[in-house]
Design an enzyme around this catalytic site. Structure first.
Site, PDB file in Angstrom:
ATOM      1  N   LYS A 194      -8.522  49.849  -4.494  1.00  0.00           N
ATOM      2  CA  LYS A 194      -8.011  50.525  -3.299  1.00  0.00           C
ATOM      3  C   LYS A 194      -6.496  50.430  -3.232  1.00  0.00           C
ATOM      4  CE  LYS A 194      -7.736  48.688   0.759  1.00  0.00           C
ATOM      5  NZ  LYS A 194      -8.029  48.043   2.065  1.00  0.00           N
ATOM      6  N   ASP A 212     -11.054  53.018   1.891  1.00  0.00           N
ATOM      7  CA  ASP A 212     -10.933  51.924   2.857  1.00  0.00           C
ATOM      8  C   ASP A 212     -12.085  52.009   3.840  1.00  0.00           C
ATOM      9  OD1 ASP A 212     -10.327  54.030   4.538  1.00  0.00           O
ATOM     10  OD2 ASP A 212      -8.505  53.121   5.342  1.00  0.00           O
TER      11      ASP A 212
END
Length: 323
Positions: A194, A212
Site C-alpha cells: 500500500k 487502504d
C-alpha cells in the site's frame, strides 16, 4: 266367475309389476342424478383445489421470476468503469491527501499515516521535515527525539523505528534516494504494498492501486470483489480497470469513502452514484439527514492538507494546535 277372478288377478299382477318397474326406474334415475351431482361436486372441488395449488405455485414462483439475475462479468466491468467516470466528475480535484514536496517526504508521511488521519500527519510533518530534511539526517536521529516529534500520530515508537530503519536503508543501499520500483520499496522497514503504491503513483507516476481501509470497504460495497485480503482485492480490481486508471481510481474511491460512503453510516441520500450502487440503503437515505453526514469540502469543512493543490475547492486544514 272363475274367469273374471282370474282376469282381475292377472291385471293386479301386471299393475304390481308395472308399479315396481316404474319405482325401479325412478330410483335408478334419481341415483344417476345424485351420482352425477356428486361427480360434479367432486370435479368442482378438484378444479378449485387444482386452481388454488396453481395459484399458490404461481405466487411461489413470482419472486423467483422477478428476482434479479446475477450480474454478469461484462455488466460488472461496465458498471465499475461507469462508477469511476462519474466519480471523476464529482471529484475532478482528487489527489493524495498528504502534504509532501519530494519522494522522501511522501514515503515518511505515508508510513506515519498508519492508524491515524492524513490531517494529523500533515499537522506533524512540518516540524519533522524541518528537523530531518533528508534520509541521512533521519538515519542519524536520536530515537527519543524523533519519537517526541511524531507522538501525535500514535504508535510513535514503532513508527520511529521504521523511519530510522528505512532512512538508513536509503542512505546505505540506494544512495540516499527513494527507489522507483515496487520490489525495492517493499524491502524498506515499515513499507508494504500500500505504501509503495502511494509513493510510486504520486512521486514517480507509476500506476498502482492503493488498497487502504476505504478502498477495501467500497470495493466490496460495489461488488467489485468479495475478497477480504488487500492483495487479492488489488488483483481483482486491477483486472477491471485499465492500468492507466489505477492511481486516480484509488484517489477517487478514497475521496468518496472519506466524504460520503462512511464505514458506519454512509450518506446514501446525498450520494451521486446511488443508481450504480448495489448496497444503496445501508446508510441514511433521507437527503436532508444525509447532507449532515458529509465531510470535508463536501460538507463545507476544511480538508486534510495544510497545502492543498490549487484546484482544491475546500479550505486548507489548520496547523497543529490551531483547531
Amino acid at each position: 266367475m272363475k274367469k273374471t277372478a282370474a282376469a282381475k288377478k292377472a291385471t293386479a299382477v301386471k299393475k304390481t309389476a308395472a308399479a315396481k318397474k316404474t319405482t325401479a326406474v325412478k330410483k335408478t334415475a334419481a341415483a344417476k342424478k345424485t351420482t352425477a351431482a356428486s361427480g360434479q361436486a367432486v370435479t368442482a372441488k378438484r378444479t378449485a383445489a387444482a386452481g388454488g395449488t396453481s395459484a399458490a405455485g404461481s405466487a411461489a414462483k413470482a419472486p423467483a421470476a422477478s428476482a434479479a439475475r446475477p450480474e454478469s462479468r461484462v455488466a460488472l466491468v461496465r458498471r465499475a468503469r461507469r462508477i469511476n467516470r462519474e466519480l471523476a466528475d464529482v471529484y475532478p480535484y482528487a489527489h493524495p491527501e498528504l502534504d509532501f514536496l519530494n519522494p522522501f517526504q511522501l514515503l515518511v508521511a505515508t508510513v506515519l499515516s498508519a492508524q491515524t488521519t492524513d490531517l494529523r500527519v500533515n499537522q506533524t510533518t512540518p516540524a519533522l521535515f524541518a528537523r530531518y530534511p533528508t534520509p541521512e539526517d533521519m538515519a542519524a536521529a536520536v530515537p527519543e527525539e524523533l519519537e517526541e516529534l511524531i507522538r501525535p500520530t500514535g504508535f510513535f515508537r514503532a513508527k520511529a523505528k521504521s523511519l530510522i530503519g528505512l532512512s538508513k536503508a536509503l542512505r546505505d543501499d540506494f544512495g540516499g534516494e527513494v527507489p522507483g520500483r515496487l520490489k525495492d520499496l517493499v524491502t524498506l522497514p515499515g513499507v508494504g504494498r500500500k505504501t509503495a503504491f502511494v509513493v510510486l503513483g504520486n512521486a514517480f507516476g507509476v500506476p498502482g492501486i492503493t488498497v487502504d481501509t476505504h478502498f477495501m470497504r467500497l470495493a466490496r460495497r460495489w461488488r467489485w470483489t468479495a475478497q477480504e485480503d488487500p492483495v487479492k482485492i488489488e488483483a481483482e480490481v486491477a483486472e477491471i480497470f485499465p492500468k492507466s486508471e489505477w492511481t486516480m481510481l484509488s484517489h477517487r474511491v478514497i475521496f468518496h469513502g472519506r466524504r460520503i460512503c462512511h464505514a458506519r453510516k454512509p450518506a446514501c441520500g446525498a450520494c451521486p452514484i446511488t443508481h450504480l450502487c448495489p448496497s444503496y440503503g445501508e446508510g441514511e437515505t433521507d437527503p436532508e439527514k444525509a447532507k449532515k453526514l458529509l465531510k470535508y469540502e463536501m460538507g463545507g469543512f476544511p480538508g486534510q492538507r495544510l497545502n492543498p493543490p490549487p484546484d482544491y475547492p475546500g479550505k486548507p486544514a489548520p496547523p497543529l494546535g490551531a483547531g
